[in-house]
Each structure stands twice: as structure tokens, then as C-alpha cells.
Motif scaffolding. Structure first.
Motif, PDB file in Angstrom:
ATOM      1  N   LYS A  38      35.625  52.924  30.707  1.00  0.00           N
ATOM      2  CA  LYS A  38      35.071  52.019  31.703  1.00  0.00           C
ATOM      3  C   LYS A  38      33.577  51.849  31.487  1.00  0.00           C
ATOM      4  N   SER A  83      30.162  50.933  33.873  1.00  0.00           N
ATOM      5  CA  SER A  83      29.688  50.815  35.252  1.00  0.00           C
ATOM      6  C   SER A  83      28.236  50.385  35.281  1.00  0.00           C
ATOM      7  N   SER A 142      31.907  41.071  45.521  1.00  0.00           N
ATOM      8  CA  SER A 142      33.289  41.519  45.716  1.00  0.00           C
ATOM      9  C   SER A 142      34.289  40.545  45.107  1.00  0.00           C
ATOM     10  N   ASP A 184      36.423  43.677  40.658  1.00  0.00           N
ATOM     11  CA  ASP A 184      37.539  44.326  41.338  1.00  0.00           C
ATOM     12  C   ASP A 184      37.169  45.700  41.883  1.00  0.00           C
ATOM     13  N   ASP A 185      36.336  46.428  41.159  1.00  0.00           N
ATOM     14  CA  ASP A 185      35.984  47.799  41.534  1.00  0.00           C
ATOM     15  C   ASP A 185      34.510  47.868  41.932  1.00  0.00           C
ATOM     16  N   VAL A 186      34.248  47.743  43.240  1.00  0.00           N
ATOM     17  CA  VAL A 186      32.881  47.740  43.776  1.00  0.00           C
ATOM     18  C   VAL A 186      32.769  48.784  44.872  1.00  0.00           C
ATOM     19  N   GLU A 187      31.641  49.493  44.865  1.00  0.00           N
ATOM     20  CA  GLU A 187      31.352  50.472  45.915  1.00  0.00           C
ATOM     21  C   GLU A 187      29.913  50.250  46.381  1.00  0.00           C
ATOM     22  N   ARG A 213      27.687  49.972  43.093  1.00  0.00           N
ATOM     23  CA  ARG A 213      28.270  50.431  41.832  1.00  0.00           C
ATOM     24  C   ARG A 213      29.442  49.517  41.498  1.00  0.00           C
ATOM     25  N   MET A 214      29.365  48.885  40.340  1.00  0.00           N
ATOM     26  CA  MET A 214      30.399  47.958  39.876  1.00  0.00           C
ATOM     27  C   MET A 214      30.972  48.509  38.580  1.00  0.00           C
ATOM     28  N   THR A 215      32.301  48.460  38.439  1.00  0.00           N
ATOM     29  CA  THR A 215      32.943  49.042  37.272  1.00  0.00           C
ATOM     30  C   THR A 215      33.946  48.062  36.671  1.00  0.00           C
ATOM     31  N   TRP A 216      33.935  47.996  35.332  1.00  0.00           N
ATOM     32  CA  TRP A 216      34.867  47.169  34.573  1.00  0.00           C
ATOM     33  C   TRP A 216      35.546  48.037  33.523  1.00  0.00           C
TER      34      TRP A 216
END
Length: 146
Positions: A73, A75, A115, A119-122, A133-136
């Protein structure tokens, strides 16, 4: 795990540089080419949000961007200097005066855009400030240079 750290003065003209660096590092990390525009847009939105928060809270510290390459991943963390007690009332309610409500609306819009792109945001707020924090995912065929 490779990490690139970028810090810049909270000025709108630096957001473009952060977008370009994020896209370059994401490409090197193996993020799918089709997703790079989303990475650029999400980083631009997160950095613009951080710049706006710094301006509205008179914070002089730099905006922080961490680009983190893990095995499967990639981030990106965008941090601002607005701590939990700077604009949020205890219990999570916003303590916002009328002049700040426009800034709050722009902030909420920025988070909605992020958002929609990632897809993966905190999103968190702590003693050191806010953090997005964004993750791909990365592809397993990422080129490794000798």
C-alpha cells in the motif's frame, strides 16, 4: 518502508508542488497509473484544506505531508497544526462563531471531495494537530530500480 516528508509554508501556491511530488512518489511506489489523477486531486484538496485551516487559525507552522510506501500500500498523511482544542468543543461538537461558518462549510466540502476520491481515508485531530491519512493499494509489478 520508504517515507518521503514534505513541509511547506501554509500558502496556496505550495499546494501544486505537493500534488506533483505526491504523484511522482505514488507512481514510483507502484500505485496504478489510472489512479494517479485521484491521488493528485486528493492531495491537493487535503493540502488546500490544511492551508485554509492554518490561515483561519493564524498558525505559522508548516503543513506536513508524509508519503509512505509500504509493501502492498501507499499512504499519504497531510497534517495541519489545528489541535483538538482550537476549533472543536469537547464531545466533538464544533465551537464555531458566525464568521467562521463559511470556513467550516468549505472544510466539510473538502472532506467530502477527499472521501469521494479515496476509498481508505481516516481523519483525526490530536494534540499535534489534524491529520488526514489516505491509502491506496500498490501493484505487485512496481518497477524496482537497481
Amino acid at each position: 518502508m520508504a517515507t518521503v516528508e514534505l513541509r511547506f509554508s501554509a500558502l496556496p501556491e505550495h499546494v501544486r508542488t505537493a500534488r506533483l511530488v505526491a504523484a511522482a512518489v505514488a507512481r514510483r511506489a507502484g500505485v496504478d497509473e489510472a489512479v494517479l489523477d485521484e491521488v493528485r486531486l486528493a492531495v491537493g484538496e487535503a493540502c488546500s484544506r490544511a492551508v485554509g485551516l492554518h490561515e483561519s487559525h493564524d498558525i505559522t507552522s508548516p503543513v506536513r505531508v508524509l508519503l509512505i510506501e509500504d509493501e502492498k500500500k501507499f499512504s499519504i498523511e497531510v497534517g495541519d497544526g489545528v489541535t483538538g482544542d482550537s476549533g472543536t468543543a469537547p464531545g466533538g461538537g464544533e465551537a464555531v462563531s458566525a464568521p467562521e461558518s463559511d470556513a467550516e462549510g468549505e472544510d466539510e466540502m473538502g472532506l467530502a471531495v477527499i472521501s469521494g476520491l479515496v476509498d481508505d481515508v481516516e481523519v483525526t485531530v490530536g494534540e499535534e494537530g489534524g491529520l488526514i491519512r489516505m491509502t491506496w493499494p500498490t501493484t505487485t509489478t512496481a518497477a524496482v530500480l537497481p
